[in-house]
Scaffold this motif. Structure first.
Motif, PDB file in Angstrom:
ATOM      1  N   ILE A  58      23.626  48.799  -4.670  1.00  0.00           N
ATOM      2  CA  ILE A  58      23.019  48.167  -3.489  1.00  0.00           C
ATOM      3  C   ILE A  58      23.293  48.981  -2.223  1.00  0.00           C
ATOM      4  CG2 ILE A  58      23.151  45.864  -4.513  1.00  0.00           C
ATOM      5  CD1 ILE A  58      25.537  45.299  -2.629  1.00  0.00           C
ATOM      6  N   ASN A  59      23.710  50.237  -2.412  1.00  0.00           N
ATOM      7  CA  ASN A  59      23.976  51.150  -1.287  1.00  0.00           C
ATOM      8  C   ASN A  59      25.056  50.615  -0.346  1.00  0.00           C
ATOM      9  OD1 ASN A  59      21.970  52.942  -2.200  1.00  0.00           O
ATOM     10  ND2 ASN A  59      20.384  51.867  -1.048  1.00  0.00           N
ATOM     11  N   ALA A  60      26.112  50.071  -0.919  1.00  0.00           N
ATOM     12  CA  ALA A  60      27.200  49.518  -0.105  1.00  0.00           C
ATOM     13  C   ALA A  60      28.564  50.011  -0.584  1.00  0.00           C
ATOM     14  CB  ALA A  60      27.137  47.991  -0.136  1.00  0.00           C
ATOM     15  N   SER A  61      28.617  51.245  -1.065  1.00  0.00           N
ATOM     16  CA  SER A  61      29.874  51.793  -1.586  1.00  0.00           C
ATOM     17  C   SER A  61      30.976  51.832  -0.534  1.00  0.00           C
ATOM     18  CB  SER A  61      29.646  53.211  -2.127  1.00  0.00           C
ATOM     19  OG  SER A  61      28.730  53.195  -3.192  1.00  0.00           O
ATOM     20  N   ASP A  62      30.584  51.920   0.722  1.00  0.00           N
ATOM     21  CA  ASP A  62      31.577  51.985   1.805  1.00  0.00           C
ATOM     22  C   ASP A  62      32.116  50.617   2.193  1.00  0.00           C
ATOM     23  OD1 ASP A  62      28.967  51.395   2.664  1.00  0.00           O
ATOM     24  OD2 ASP A  62      29.430  51.972   4.725  1.00  0.00           O
ATOM     25  N   LEU A  63      31.634  49.561   1.535  1.00  0.00           N
ATOM     26  CA  LEU A  63      32.114  48.206   1.832  1.00  0.00           C
ATOM     27  C   LEU A  63      33.063  47.703   0.750  1.00  0.00           C
ATOM     28  CD1 LEU A  63      28.836  46.562   3.205  1.00  0.00           C
ATOM     29  CD2 LEU A  63      30.736  47.565   4.491  1.00  0.00           C
ATOM     30  N   ILE A  64      33.847  48.618   0.210  1.00  0.00           N
ATOM     31  CA  ILE A  64      34.865  48.290  -0.798  1.00  0.00           C
ATOM     32  C   ILE A  64      36.233  48.623  -0.232  1.00  0.00           C
ATOM     33  CG2 ILE A  64      35.730  48.759  -3.126  1.00  0.00           C
ATOM     34  CD1 ILE A  64      32.948  49.791  -3.859  1.00  0.00           C
ATOM     35  N   ILE A  65      37.165  47.690  -0.359  1.00  0.00           N
ATOM     36  CA  ILE A  65      38.536  47.957   0.066  1.00  0.00           C
ATOM     37  C   ILE A  65      39.490  47.073  -0.746  1.00  0.00           C
ATOM     38  CG2 ILE A  65      38.452  46.258   1.958  1.00  0.00           C
ATOM     39  CD1 ILE A  65      40.267  48.220   3.548  1.00  0.00           C
ATOM     40  N   GLU A  66      40.539  47.651  -1.270  1.00  0.00           N
ATOM     41  CA  GLU A  66      41.576  46.875  -1.952  1.00  0.00           C
ATOM     42  C   GLU A  66      42.495  46.243  -0.908  1.00  0.00           C
ATOM     43  OE1 GLU A  66      42.088  46.128  -5.042  1.00  0.00           O
ATOM     44  OE2 GLU A  66      41.002  47.589  -6.284  1.00  0.00           O
ATOM     45  N   PRO A  67      43.046  45.057  -1.173  1.00  0.00           N
ATOM     46  CA  PRO A  67      43.904  44.390  -0.188  1.00  0.00           C
ATOM     47  C   PRO A  67      45.040  45.264   0.333  1.00  0.00           C
ATOM     48  CG  PRO A  67      43.373  42.874  -1.934  1.00  0.00           C
ATOM     49  CD  PRO A  67      42.821  44.210  -2.360  1.00  0.00           C
ATOM     50  N   GLU A  68      45.656  46.050  -0.554  1.00  0.00           N
ATOM     51  CA  GLU A  68      46.780  46.884  -0.116  1.00  0.00           C
ATOM     52  C   GLU A  68      46.343  48.054   0.761  1.00  0.00           C
ATOM     53  OE1 GLU A  68      46.075  47.925  -4.569  1.00  0.00           O
ATOM     54  OE2 GLU A  68      45.939  46.181  -3.223  1.00  0.00           O
ATOM     55  N   GLN A  69      45.041  48.325   0.810  1.00  0.00           N
ATOM     56  CA  GLN A  69      44.519  49.411   1.637  1.00  0.00           C
ATOM     57  C   GLN A  69      44.160  48.961   3.049  1.00  0.00           C
ATOM     58  OE1 GLN A  69      41.164  50.566  -0.782  1.00  0.00           O
ATOM     59  NE2 GLN A  69      42.338  52.054  -1.969  1.00  0.00           N
ATOM     60  N   ILE A  70      44.234  47.663   3.291  1.00  0.00           N
ATOM     61  CA  ILE A  70      43.853  47.148   4.610  1.00  0.00           C
ATOM     62  C   ILE A  70      44.919  47.526   5.638  1.00  0.00           C
ATOM     63  CG2 ILE A  70      43.273  45.104   5.961  1.00  0.00           C
ATOM     64  CD1 ILE A  70      42.504  43.731   3.317  1.00  0.00           C
ATOM     65  N   LYS A  71      44.528  48.294   6.622  1.00  0.00           N
ATOM     66  CA  LYS A  71      45.408  48.685   7.726  1.00  0.00           C
ATOM     67  C   LYS A  71      44.797  48.202   9.032  1.00  0.00           C
ATOM     68  CE  LYS A  71      47.848  51.102   4.759  1.00  0.00           C
ATOM     69  NZ  LYS A  71      49.151  50.615   4.266  1.00  0.00           N
ATOM     70  N   ASP A  72      45.645  47.728   9.934  1.00  0.00           N
ATOM     71  CA  ASP A  72      45.167  47.244  11.226  1.00  0.00           C
ATOM     72  C   ASP A  72      44.037  46.224  11.012  1.00  0.00           C
ATOM     73  OD1 ASP A  72      47.001  48.934  12.530  1.00  0.00           O
ATOM     74  OD2 ASP A  72      45.616  50.611  12.339  1.00  0.00           O
ATOM     75  N   LEU A  73      42.854  46.505  11.582  1.00  0.00           N
ATOM     76  CA  LEU A  73      41.732  45.564  11.456  1.00  0.00           C
ATOM     77  C   LEU A  73      40.605  46.155  10.612  1.00  0.00           C
ATOM     78  CD1 LEU A  73      41.609  44.184  15.108  1.00  0.00           C
ATOM     79  CD2 LEU A  73      42.589  43.083  13.079  1.00  0.00           C
ATOM     80  N   LYS A  74      40.973  46.959   9.616  1.00  0.00           N
ATOM     81  CA  LYS A  74      39.995  47.656   8.788  1.00  0.00           C
ATOM     82  C   LYS A  74      39.039  46.691   8.083  1.00  0.00           C
ATOM     83  CE  LYS A  74      38.163  51.075   6.421  1.00  0.00           C
ATOM     84  NZ  LYS A  74      37.194  52.000   7.055  1.00  0.00           N
ATOM     85  N   LEU A  75      39.559  45.604   7.514  1.00  0.00           N
ATOM     86  CA  LEU A  75      38.704  44.653   6.807  1.00  0.00           C
ATOM     87  C   LEU A  75      37.713  44.000   7.765  1.00  0.00           C
ATOM     88  CD1 LEU A  75      37.841  43.013   4.347  1.00  0.00           C
ATOM     89  CD2 LEU A  75      39.699  41.406   4.850  1.00  0.00           C
ATOM     90  N   SER A  76      38.173  43.613   8.929  1.00  0.00           N
ATOM     91  CA  SER A  76      37.265  42.977   9.893  1.00  0.00           C
ATOM     92  C   SER A  76      36.161  43.936  10.325  1.00  0.00           C
ATOM     93  CB  SER A  76      38.041  42.469  11.119  1.00  0.00           C
ATOM     94  OG  SER A  76      38.565  43.536  11.874  1.00  0.00           O
ATOM     95  N   HIS A  77      36.491  45.222  10.455  1.00  0.00           N
ATOM     96  CA  HIS A  77      35.471  46.217  10.817  1.00  0.00           C
ATOM     97  C   HIS A  77      34.417  46.336   9.706  1.00  0.00           C
ATOM     98  CE1 HIS A  77      38.644  48.256  13.612  1.00  0.00           C
ATOM     99  NE2 HIS A  77      38.057  47.225  14.186  1.00  0.00           N
ATOM    100  N   LEU A  78      34.869  46.331   8.449  1.00  0.00           N
ATOM    101  CA  LEU A  78      33.927  46.394   7.336  1.00  0.00           C
ATOM    102  C   LEU A  78      33.033  45.156   7.310  1.00  0.00           C
ATOM    103  CD1 LEU A  78      36.018  47.800   4.328  1.00  0.00           C
ATOM    104  CD2 LEU A  78      34.429  49.019   5.818  1.00  0.00           C
ATOM    105  N   CYS A  79      33.617  44.003   7.606  1.00  0.00           N
ATOM    106  CA  CYS A  79      32.838  42.756   7.599  1.00  0.00           C
ATOM    107  C   CYS A  79      31.770  42.771   8.687  1.00  0.00           C
ATOM    108  CB  CYS A  79      33.764  41.562   7.781  1.00  0.00           C
ATOM    109  SG  CYS A  79      34.834  41.244   6.351  1.00  0.00           S
ATOM    110  N   LEU A  80      32.140  43.239   9.872  1.00  0.00           N
ATOM    111  CA  LEU A  80      31.170  43.328  10.959  1.00  0.00           C
ATOM    112  C   LEU A  80      30.065  44.327  10.623  1.00  0.00           C
ATOM    113  CD1 LEU A  80      33.602  43.198  14.013  1.00  0.00           C
ATOM    114  CD2 LEU A  80      32.058  41.395  13.218  1.00  0.00           C
ATOM    115  N   ASP A  81      30.453  45.411   9.950  1.00  0.00           N
ATOM    116  CA  ASP A  81      29.467  46.399   9.512  1.00  0.00           C
ATOM    117  C   ASP A  81      28.483  45.765   8.527  1.00  0.00           C
ATOM    118  OD1 ASP A  81      28.075  48.685   8.935  1.00  0.00           O
ATOM    119  OD2 ASP A  81      29.688  49.674   7.843  1.00  0.00           O
TER     120      ASP A  81
END
Length: 399
Positions: free
Chosen positions: A350-373
């Protein structure tokens, strides 16, 4: 009238696989309008309510239910008290036990069938009145020894009674042990044709020296489309223990997303009605509440309720593949909290390979940035193209 025997990974509390079950029935009836489908499921009492409006369906209890314990009651949630050494020892002992079971079964499957024929006989009787055996999609042929043994028996009996046998929309593996690889190879050997939903399964089958369709198709649940009115909520679907390994950072990211989305509610739900995921969902919900985030814990009773929860959300963050798939087929933005190979395959599709992150990889507000994206993307949803691809593949395979 074409008579199908339809089997799959449903009937043990995995609501995502129940979505595949319903989609599979619809696909068969679409391509073969006058067909009759005998549905094999572990839990007929759970399947019947969601199939109440489906024509020409006969629901049959699976061999699995009579041979093995209910898988859903295994508790995989360990909290913070996991003893790594103890887990390694336990897993090694379990591996040895399963290896012996598989080796014994494969050395003489006919003997196993003979010993358990009273249980297996009703399935063979169904085979005698069917034309085609379809093992539908899902990811249950891996290291789950008991399930693979049951699928072997089904395929063996179907083959013995002259049915054409197909696997459609499967994921096999990953295999951590040679014995599980060997058992799955034996299941695949009965098939007239195989079509997978991911490239890695195609590679595994090549290693088995078994032929299959060389192009992956989308998950069968993606042959259906839904539309719901959105609520002011985002939904989280936890599944793996690592969801709590970076808990404070995860909470900070969720809080940031909530603030950006008009103080929306956070719904915590599950797509497997198993002790482990439910306990994990309770833990995540409690964590959010203790951090003053408006949250609701919702345990759906079936696939219909789960689809509604996900479809009504502004955004879905999931560690489970069908949490993502069910949201996507309702045109809801998604972020994957799992980098497993079938997740990577779907997100790439679905062309969303950049919207994958493991919980242990979340730094600062990385997850929130991906969600907004994810929320800001305007790329066209591919669900109609997926439907066309799945339908044409099934038509080509079964006609």
């Amino acid at each position: 009238m074409m008579k199908f025997l339809l089997s799959g990974g449903w009937g043990y509390g995995n609501l995502g696989d129940d979505a595949i079950m319903i989609a599979s029935i619809h696909l068969l009836h679409k391509e073969f309008p006058m067909s009759c489908v005998s549905l094999i499921t572990n839990m007929p009492e759970e399947a019947c309510p969601v199939l109440i409006n489906e024509p020409n369906i006969k629901v049959i209890e699976s061999i699995y239910r009579k041979l093995y314990p209910d898988h859903r009651f295994k508790n995989h949630f360990k909290g913070f008290s996991v003893d790594v050494l103890f887990e390694k020892i336990k897993n090694k002992l379990a591996s040895g036990k399963h290896k012996k079971k598989v080796d014994k079964f494969l050395s003489s499957p006919t003997e196993f069938i003979k010993q358990n024929y009273a249980i297996i006989k009703p399935f063979e009787e169904v085979c005698k009145s069917a034309d085609i055996y379809v093992m539908s999609g899902g990811g249950y042929l891996n290291n789950w020894t008991e399930m693979a043994i049951v699928k072997y028996i089904e395929a063996y009996m179907a083959n013995k009674n002259g049915l054409k046998c197909y696997m459609i929309g499967q994921t096999i593996g990953p295999f951590f042990h040679q014995y599980s690889f060997k058992l799955t190879k034996s299941v695949c050997s009965f098939m007239n044709n195989i079509c997978y939903r991911d490239i890695e399964s195609i590679k595994d089958t090549a290693a088995m020296d078994i032929s299959c369709v060389q192009e992956a198709i989308p998950d069968l649940a993606l042959s259906e489309e839904f539309d719901f009115l959105r609520k002011n909520q985002i939904t989280i679907v936890p599944f793996k223990n690592n969801a709590i390994q970076n808990a404070n950072v995860l909470v900070n990211n969720i809080k940031e997303i909530v603030n950006r989305l008009d103080k929306c509610k956070v719904v915590v739900t599950v797509s497997q009605l198993w002790y482990g995921p439910i306990n994990l969902a309770v833990f995540i919900y409690s964590l959010l509440i203790s951090n003053n985030i408006i949250a609701e814990l919702v345990i759906p009773k079936n696939i219909i309720e789960l689809q509604k929860i996900l479809g009504e959300s502004k955004l879905v963050i999931s560690q489970n593949l069908h949490g993502l798939i069910l949201a996507y087929r309702s045109h809801v933005p998604i972020v994957s909290l799992n980098a497993g190979r079938k997740f990577v395959s779907f997100m790439k599709m679905i062309n969303a390979s950049d919207l994958i992150i493991e919980p242990e990889q979340i730094k600062d507000l990385k997850l929130s940035h991906l969600c907004l994206d994810a929320l800001q993307r305007t790329e066209e949803n591919k669900i109609k193209l997926f439907n066309e691809k799945i339908t044409s593949t099934i038509k080509e395979m079964l006609n």
